[in-house]
Design a protein around this motif. Sequence first.
Motif, PDB file in Angstrom:
ATOM      1  N   GLN A 157      -0.496  17.650  -5.331  1.00 37.60           N
ATOM      2  CA  GLN A 157      -1.581  18.412  -4.995  1.00 37.60           C
ATOM      3  C   GLN A 157      -1.533  18.349  -3.247  1.00 37.60           C
ATOM      4  O   GLN A 157      -0.997  17.536  -2.603  1.00 37.60           O
ATOM      5  N   ALA A 158      -2.267  19.226  -2.687  1.00 33.02           N
ATOM      6  CA  ALA A 158      -2.329  19.453  -1.448  1.00 33.02           C
ATOM      7  C   ALA A 158      -2.977  18.298  -0.732  1.00 33.02           C
ATOM      8  O   ALA A 158      -3.914  17.465  -1.377  1.00 33.02           O
ATOM      9  N   GLY A 159      -2.424  17.553   0.366  1.00 33.24           N
ATOM     10  CA  GLY A 159      -2.878  16.363   0.927  1.00 33.24           C
ATOM     11  C   GLY A 159      -2.474  16.488   2.395  1.00 33.24           C
ATOM     12  O   GLY A 159      -2.049  17.363   3.063  1.00 33.24           O
ATOM     13  N   GLU A 160      -2.648  15.339   3.100  1.00 32.18           N
ATOM     14  CA  GLU A 160      -2.477  15.168   4.358  1.00 32.18           C
ATOM     15  C   GLU A 160      -1.268  14.415   4.688  1.00 32.18           C
ATOM     16  O   GLU A 160      -0.896  13.756   3.663  1.00 32.18           O
ATOM     17  N   SER A 181       0.935  -1.234   0.117  1.00 32.64           N
ATOM     18  CA  SER A 181       0.064   0.027   0.056  1.00 32.64           C
ATOM     19  C   SER A 181       0.804   1.161   0.070  1.00 32.64           C
ATOM     20  O   SER A 181       1.943   1.268   0.774  1.00 32.64           O
ATOM     21  N   LEU A 182       0.272   2.329  -0.835  1.00 35.75           N
ATOM     22  CA  LEU A 182       1.253   3.383  -0.803  1.00 35.75           C
ATOM     23  C   LEU A 182       0.206   4.430  -0.667  1.00 35.75           C
ATOM     24  O   LEU A 182      -1.139   4.436  -1.091  1.00 35.75           O
ATOM     25  N   ARG A 183       0.879   5.597   0.154  1.00 39.63           N
ATOM     26  CA  ARG A 183      -0.113   6.724   0.397  1.00 39.63           C
ATOM     27  C   ARG A 183       0.572   8.039   0.357  1.00 39.63           C
ATOM     28  O   ARG A 183       1.750   7.982   0.991  1.00 39.63           O
ATOM     29  N   LEU A 184       0.115   8.848  -0.602  1.00 44.16           N
ATOM     30  CA  LEU A 184       0.851   9.992  -1.058  1.00 44.16           C
ATOM     31  C   LEU A 184       0.444  11.361  -0.660  1.00 44.16           C
ATOM     32  O   LEU A 184      -0.727  11.578  -1.093  1.00 44.16           O
ATOM     33  N   GLY A 185       0.602  11.835   0.718  1.00 43.30           N
ATOM     34  CA  GLY A 185       0.197  13.187   1.030  1.00 43.30           C
ATOM     35  C   GLY A 185       0.912  14.413   0.656  1.00 43.30           C
ATOM     36  O   GLY A 185       2.060  14.260  -0.186  1.00 43.30           O
ATOM     37  N   GLU A 186       0.576  15.430   1.085  1.00 50.11           N
ATOM     38  CA  GLU A 186       1.413  16.799   0.814  1.00 50.11           C
ATOM     39  C   GLU A 186       3.026  16.485   1.158  1.00 50.11           C
ATOM     40  O   GLU A 186       3.892  17.065   0.442  1.00 50.11           O
ATOM     41  N   ALA A 187       3.015  16.011   2.321  1.00 54.19           N
ATOM     42  CA  ALA A 187       4.429  16.039   2.858  1.00 54.19           C
ATOM     43  C   ALA A 187       4.985  14.769   3.072  1.00 54.19           C
ATOM     44  O   ALA A 187       6.294  14.735   3.384  1.00 54.19           O
ATOM     45  N   GLN A 188       4.377  13.544   2.934  1.00 58.10           N
ATOM     46  CA  GLN A 188       5.054  12.452   2.907  1.00 58.10           C
ATOM     47  C   GLN A 188       4.280  11.257   2.231  1.00 58.10           C
ATOM     48  O   GLN A 188       3.519  11.397   1.499  1.00 58.10           O
ATOM     49  N   LEU A 189       5.352  10.171   1.751  1.00 57.39           N
ATOM     50  CA  LEU A 189       5.092   9.013   1.377  1.00 57.39           C
ATOM     51  C   LEU A 189       5.228   7.788   2.152  1.00 57.39           C
ATOM     52  O   LEU A 189       5.956   7.698   3.109  1.00 57.39           O
ATOM     53  N   ARG A 190       4.022   7.217   2.185  1.00 56.45           N
ATOM     54  CA  ARG A 190       3.909   6.220   3.098  1.00 56.45           C
ATOM     55  C   ARG A 190       3.854   4.688   2.367  1.00 56.45           C
ATOM     56  O   ARG A 190       3.080   4.669   1.436  1.00 56.45           O
ATOM     57  N   ILE A 191       4.645   4.120   2.751  1.00 56.71           N
ATOM     58  CA  ILE A 191       4.802   2.392   2.092  1.00 56.71           C
ATOM     59  C   ILE A 191       4.353   1.704   3.255  1.00 56.71           C
ATOM     60  O   ILE A 191       5.005   1.507   4.277  1.00 56.71           O
ATOM     61  N   GLU A 192       3.520   0.557   2.894  1.00 57.45           N
ATOM     62  CA  GLU A 192       3.215  -0.541   3.844  1.00 57.45           C
ATOM     63  C   GLU A 192       3.256  -1.662   3.152  1.00 57.45           C
ATOM     64  O   GLU A 192       2.848  -1.706   1.740  1.00 57.45           O
ATOM     65  N   VAL A 193       3.868  -2.812   3.677  1.00 62.48           N
ATOM     66  CA  VAL A 193       4.091  -3.904   3.065  1.00 62.48           C
ATOM     67  C   VAL A 193       3.479  -5.086   4.319  1.00 62.48           C
ATOM     68  O   VAL A 193       4.169  -4.937   5.190  1.00 62.48           O
ATOM     69  N   ALA A 194       2.426  -5.622   3.983  1.00 60.82           N
ATOM     70  CA  ALA A 194       1.746  -6.818   5.074  1.00 60.82           C
ATOM     71  C   ALA A 194       1.975  -8.131   4.269  1.00 60.82           C
ATOM     72  O   ALA A 194       1.553  -8.222   3.111  1.00 60.82           O
ATOM     73  N   ASP A 195       2.015  -8.933   5.283  1.00 59.32           N
ATOM     74  CA  ASP A 195       2.243 -10.188   5.075  1.00 59.32           C
ATOM     75  C   ASP A 195       1.568 -11.216   5.865  1.00 59.32           C
ATOM     76  O   ASP A 195       0.757 -10.507   6.878  1.00 59.32           O
TER      77      ASP A 195
END
Length: 185
Positions: A157-160, A78-92
């Motif tokens: 774009q603006a994001g959280e 899972s990826l989440r791109l906000g205004e100030a951060q990129l969050r990467i999650e890998v679930a197993d």
Amino acid sequence: MQTRAPDPLSVTVRMFTQRFSSTRKGARLARLLTLHQLDEWGIAYDCETSDRAAAIIAELAANAATHGRVAGRDFEVSLRLGEAQLRIEVADARSERRPAAPAVPGRPESETGRGLLVVEVLADRWGVCGRSGPGKTVWAECDLPGAGPACCRQSVQAGESAGGAGLGCQEEESASGSQKGTPWP
């Protein structure tokens, strides 16, 4: 006809989730699709943000395919791109095999054992959390330079902020806390 002005408080957060087979080929595909998705969002190939994300996803996906593998179960990115951060999650699917804080490998000639050290160096924060089903989620966050990556073809774009509980996390443990190098409790 009357048009409504856009809400100045609206937030755009870009999200991507995909499952992959728990194989080396699945881990490679996860890295390639992550780079493609980031490029679609305006983060160009071969820029610092893209390169950091590629290395992080490569390590986390390889760990999920190698150490988190359960026969017949996939891993999820899972990826989440906000205004100030990129969050990467890998679930197993392996909840009993949570990664330990990275340590320097015992033998310098060893070809394995450096994956979480790479994540520790490249990510601004990372950790592990549970998920609603069986298994765990290992996450990493990268702060974006300025108002977005300098290497973008277009501004993000603006994001959280991607901080707080992530896409698939129930409770969150930070391997690095708010600063790098702080070991898990």
